[in-house]
Design an enzyme around this catalytic site. Structure first.
Site, short mmCIF file in Angstrom:
data_model
loop_
_atom_site.label_atom_id
_atom_site.label_comp_id
_atom_site.label_asym_id
_atom_site.label_seq_id
_atom_site.Cartn_x
_atom_site.Cartn_y
_atom_site.Cartn_z
N ASP A 91 0.81 -1.26 0.20
CA ASP A 91 -0.13 -0.13 0.41
C ASP A 91 1.28 0.79 -0.31
O ASP A 91 0.55 2.23 -0.40
CB ASP A 91 -0.64 0.38 1.57
CG ASP A 91 -1.89 -0.99 1.02
OD1 ASP A 91 -1.85 -1.55 0.29
OD2 ASP A 91 -2.38 -1.28 2.30
N THR A 123 -6.48 7.50 6.88
CA THR A 123 -7.50 8.05 7.96
C THR A 123 -7.19 8.02 9.00
O THR A 123 -6.15 8.58 8.97
CB THR A 123 -7.78 6.15 8.33
OG1 THR A 123 -7.98 5.43 7.14
CG2 THR A 123 -8.98 6.33 8.95
N SER A 129 -15.31 5.83 6.40
CA SER A 129 -15.33 5.56 5.43
C SER A 129 -15.28 6.59 4.51
O SER A 129 -15.54 6.70 3.30
CB SER A 129 -16.67 4.51 5.44
OG SER A 129 -16.64 3.38 6.57
N LYS A 176 -11.33 16.30 -5.62
CA LYS A 176 -10.55 17.25 -6.41
C LYS A 176 -9.74 18.44 -6.00
O LYS A 176 -8.85 18.81 -6.48
CB LYS A 176 -11.18 17.92 -7.40
CG LYS A 176 -12.48 16.76 -8.27
CD LYS A 176 -12.45 17.48 -9.34
CE LYS A 176 -13.62 15.78 -10.71
NZ LYS A 176 -12.94 15.20 -10.90
N THR A 364 -14.80 -0.71 5.35
CA THR A 364 -15.72 -2.32 5.71
C THR A 364 -15.97 -2.79 4.07
O THR A 364 -16.75 -2.42 3.42
CB THR A 364 -16.70 -1.34 6.28
OG1 THR A 364 -17.57 -0.23 5.88
CG2 THR A 364 -15.72 -0.12 7.79
N GLN A 366 -19.04 -3.24 4.52
CA GLN A 366 -20.61 -2.44 4.49
C GLN A 366 -20.35 -1.62 2.50
O GLN A 366 -21.10 -1.20 1.74
CB GLN A 366 -21.48 -1.31 5.53
CG GLN A 366 -21.96 -2.35 6.58
CD GLN A 366 -21.03 -2.73 7.44
OE1 GLN A 366 -19.72 -2.89 7.39
NE2 GLN A 366 -21.02 -4.07 8.16
N ARG A 374 -22.17 -0.08 -6.78
CA ARG A 374 -22.84 1.19 -7.39
C ARG A 374 -22.15 0.71 -9.26
O ARG A 374 -22.58 0.45 -10.24
CB ARG A 374 -21.76 2.34 -7.09
CG ARG A 374 -21.96 3.31 -7.84
CD ARG A 374 -20.90 4.68 -6.58
NE ARG A 374 -19.37 3.81 -6.78
CZ ARG A 374 -18.42 4.34 -5.58
NH1 ARG A 374 -19.21 5.18 -4.28
NH2 ARG A 374 -17.59 3.74 -5.59
C1 LIG Z 1 -6.53 -2.98 12.13
C2 LIG Z 1 -6.75 -1.87 11.39
C3 LIG Z 1 -5.54 -0.91 10.38
C4 LIG Z 1 -5.61 -0.24 9.42
N1 LIG Z 1 -4.96 0.11 8.18
C5 LIG Z 1 -4.93 1.81 8.14
C6 LIG Z 1 -3.75 1.53 7.59
O1 LIG Z 1 -3.02 1.51 7.39
N2 LIG Z 1 -3.85 3.02 6.85
C7 LIG Z 1 -5.07 3.32 6.88
O2 LIG Z 1 -5.50 4.76 6.35
N3 LIG Z 1 -6.80 2.93 7.43
C8 LIG Z 1 -6.49 1.92 7.96
N4 LIG Z 1 -7.19 1.67 8.75
C9 LIG Z 1 -8.49 2.27 9.01
C10 LIG Z 1 -9.90 1.42 8.32
O3 LIG Z 1 -9.35 1.23 6.55
C11 LIG Z 1 -10.61 2.44 8.51
O4 LIG Z 1 -10.71 1.60 9.81
C12 LIG Z 1 -11.91 1.68 7.88
O5 LIG Z 1 -11.85 2.04 6.66
C13 LIG Z 1 -13.03 2.05 8.56
O6 LIG Z 1 -13.71 3.82 9.05
P1 LIG Z 1 -13.42 3.62 10.44
O7 LIG Z 1 -13.04 2.61 11.50
O8 LIG Z 1 -13.94 5.42 10.54
O9 LIG Z 1 -15.11 3.05 10.51
P2 LIG Z 1 -16.76 4.30 10.31
O10 LIG Z 1 -16.48 4.47 8.82
O11 LIG Z 1 -16.53 4.84 11.39
O12 LIG Z 1 -17.14 3.20 10.17
C14 LIG Z 1 -18.39 3.03 11.61
C15 LIG Z 1 -19.93 2.33 10.97
O13 LIG Z 1 -20.62 2.40 10.19
C16 LIG Z 1 -20.60 1.63 8.46
N5 LIG Z 1 -21.32 2.91 7.50
C17 LIG Z 1 -20.23 4.27 7.61
N6 LIG Z 1 -20.55 4.61 6.34
C18 LIG Z 1 -21.39 3.91 6.08
C19 LIG Z 1 -22.47 4.07 4.38
N7 LIG Z 1 -22.45 4.46 3.70
N8 LIG Z 1 -23.16 2.88 4.30
C20 LIG Z 1 -22.91 1.82 4.94
N9 LIG Z 1 -22.66 1.66 6.10
C21 LIG Z 1 -21.63 2.37 6.72
C22 LIG Z 1 -19.62 1.11 8.18
O14 LIG Z 1 -19.25 0.01 7.84
C23 LIG Z 1 -19.10 0.74 10.08
O15 LIG Z 1 -19.40 -0.63 9.82
C24 LIG Z 1 -6.98 0.04 9.41
C25 LIG Z 1 -7.98 0.22 10.37
C26 LIG Z 1 -7.90 -1.16 11.44
C27 LIG Z 1 -8.97 -1.54 12.72
#
Ligand SMILES: Cc1cc2nc3c(=O)[nH]c(=O)nc-3n(C[C@H](O)[C@H](O)[C@H](O)COP(=O)(O)OP(=O)(O)OC[C@H]3O[C@@H](n4cnc5c(N)ncnc54)[C@H](O)[C@@H]3O)c2cc1C
Length: 380
Positions: A91, A123, A129, A176, A364, A366, A374
């Site tokens: 990555d 993140t 998300s 953008k 995630t 979802q 889409r």
């Molecule tokens: C161990 C670990 C390693 C990671 N490594 C990296 C990394 O190297 N680099 C990096 O950038 N990130 C990294 N991440 C971040 C990871 O990609 C995010 O945790 C993930 O994208 C979800 O974001 P969030 O945790 O903020 O959850 P949220 O976005 O807050 O989501 C919470 C819940 O809401 C649901 N949800 C949110 N929006 C929607 C929607 N529009 N429709 C349906 N459901 C929805 C989600 O599916 C989830 O169930 C890591 C995370 C973990 C836990």
């Protein structure tokens, strides 16, 4: 379905042996200690695995995505955390490979190939998300970008030599207005917060990163200014494939463990493997894992063959199918092994904890259904 060249077959066989000899014995202790897999890093660096996708001209192995996918699967069968090291490495590397200048490729890729550790930082606490909610800002001034903000959960974060960082250069423009940068370890203004204490995948570090007036030369911007979002998405497509491969490996590892146990464990005068209820469970576990594997290989083949219109859809579908399968299969493996499955003496409880992450990160499940749905409705 899979046609490997003789060289690819030999590479895979060699890696299988290395994984059994060097990675398998360390998987349990690594999970207990909860630290970066330095041992795996040493082994992988020695055999070139830190640079599987980097072309040979920059010191890498130049493997196909399909072969890298199979390597991740092999490692994940015994230690998903060690595979995660390579996923975060890819990555962090791919943005440079996809959009870096020739100078950037010549400077950074050979270092990564020699074992320098990469990371991908998108993140933030308020942007998971909904990544466009990120607040990290890069302001241009006289040949430099001054970056302020923070990232969280970043795999390899606090040990990374090179971080591929995404920040807003023009926040008003949303998707953008994002740019990507290479940040080198030791850059003044870069500091680290806590490494997270996690449920599973404990043999990896996930760090908070802070940027306080961090100055990055313009030459470290990857691609054009404000074109970072499409680069982030392209990299995430690949990362979802890698996550799917990891999930298939975890599921297969759990099946192997549960099968071996059930052939030994005698109840009611016969091995539990001969009980039909257990055989039905294995039938479902193996069928689901085979299906996830085939979809994952298809997603890899789409990248290798440059079928751009299909990549996002297949990577997203493979990711959610494989990770949901890994979660179900590992849970069933613990069930088949009864009380012993729940104990740390056997690896299936670790596999079950590790599987959970594959449903969450790189987007995630979802969000993966949002992406795939889409694309399907669009006719892709
Ligand atoms: C161990 C670990 C390693 C990671 N490594 C990296 C990394 O190297 N680099 C990096 O950038 N990130 C990294 N991440 C971040 C990871 O990609 C995010 O945790 C993930 O994208 C979800 O974001 P969030 O945790 O903020 O959850 P949220 O976005 O807050 O989501 C919470 C819940 O809401 C649901 N949800 C949110 N929006 C929607 C929607 N529009 N429709 C349906 N459901 C929805 C989600 O599916 C989830 O169930 C890591 C995370 C973990 C836990």
């Amino acid at each position: 379905m899979v046609n490997l060249t003789e060289t690819e077959r030999i590479t895979l066989e060699t890696i299988k042996k290395i994984v059994q000899k060097d990675i398998r014995p360390m998987a349990g202790p690594l999970d207990e200690k909860g630290e970066f897999p330095w041992h795996a890093h040493k082994v992988f660096s020695e055999v070139g695995l830190m640079a599987t996708l980097i072309p040979e001209e920059y010191g890498g192995m130049g493997l196909r995505y399909l072969v890298f996918s199979m390597i991740l699967e092999e490692i994940s069968k015994v230690c998903a955390s060690s595979a995660l090291l390579l996923i975060a490495q890819a990555d962090g590397t791919l943005p440079i490979l996809y959009r870096g200048s020739e100078d950037q490729k010549k400077t950074f890729l050979p270092e990564l190939a020699k074992g320098a550790i990469g990371a991908f930082a998108a993140t933030e606490p308020s942007a998971g998300s909904d990544i466009l909610s990120m607040r990290t800002r890069a302001t241009y001034s006289e040949g430099l970008y001054v970056i302020n903000g923070q990232k969280c959960f970043i795999t390899n974060g606090s040990v990374a030599d090179l971080i591929c960082l995404f920040a807003y250069t023009d926040p008003e423009k949303r998707a953008k207005g994002i740019s990507a940068f290479v940040v080198e370890k030791g850059t003044p203004g870069l500091s680290y917060g806590k490494n997270e204490n996690k449920m599973g995948m404990k043999g990896s570090v996930n760090s908070e990163l802070f940027f306080d007036n961090m100055r990055i030369p313009e030459s470290h911007r990857i691609g054009e200014e404000n074109e970072g979002f499409s680069l982030m998405m392209k990299t995430l497509d690949s990362s979802r494939l890698f996550c799917a491969s990891q999930a298939v490996g975890i599921a297969q590892g759990a099946i192997d463990e549960a099968l071996s146990y059930s052939r030994q464990r005698v109840q009611f005068g016969k091995p539990i493997a001969h009980i039909q209820a257990i055989q039905f469970m294995f039938a479902d576990m193996v069928a689901a894992t085979e299906a996830a594997r085939l979809l994952t290989y298809q997603a890899a083949a789409n990248i290798d063959k440059g079928r751009t219109a299909l990549i996002s859809k297949y990577c997203a579908m493979a990711k959610f199918l494989a990770s949901d399968t890994a979660m179900k299969v590992t849970t069933d493996a613990v069930q088949i092994m009864g009380g012993y499955g729940y104990m740390k003496d056997f690896p299936v409880e670790r596999m079950m904890r590790d599987a959970k992450l594959t449903q969450i990160y790189t987007g995630t499940n979802q969000i993966m259904r949002v992406v795939a749905g889409r694309e399907i409705v669009r006719g892709g």
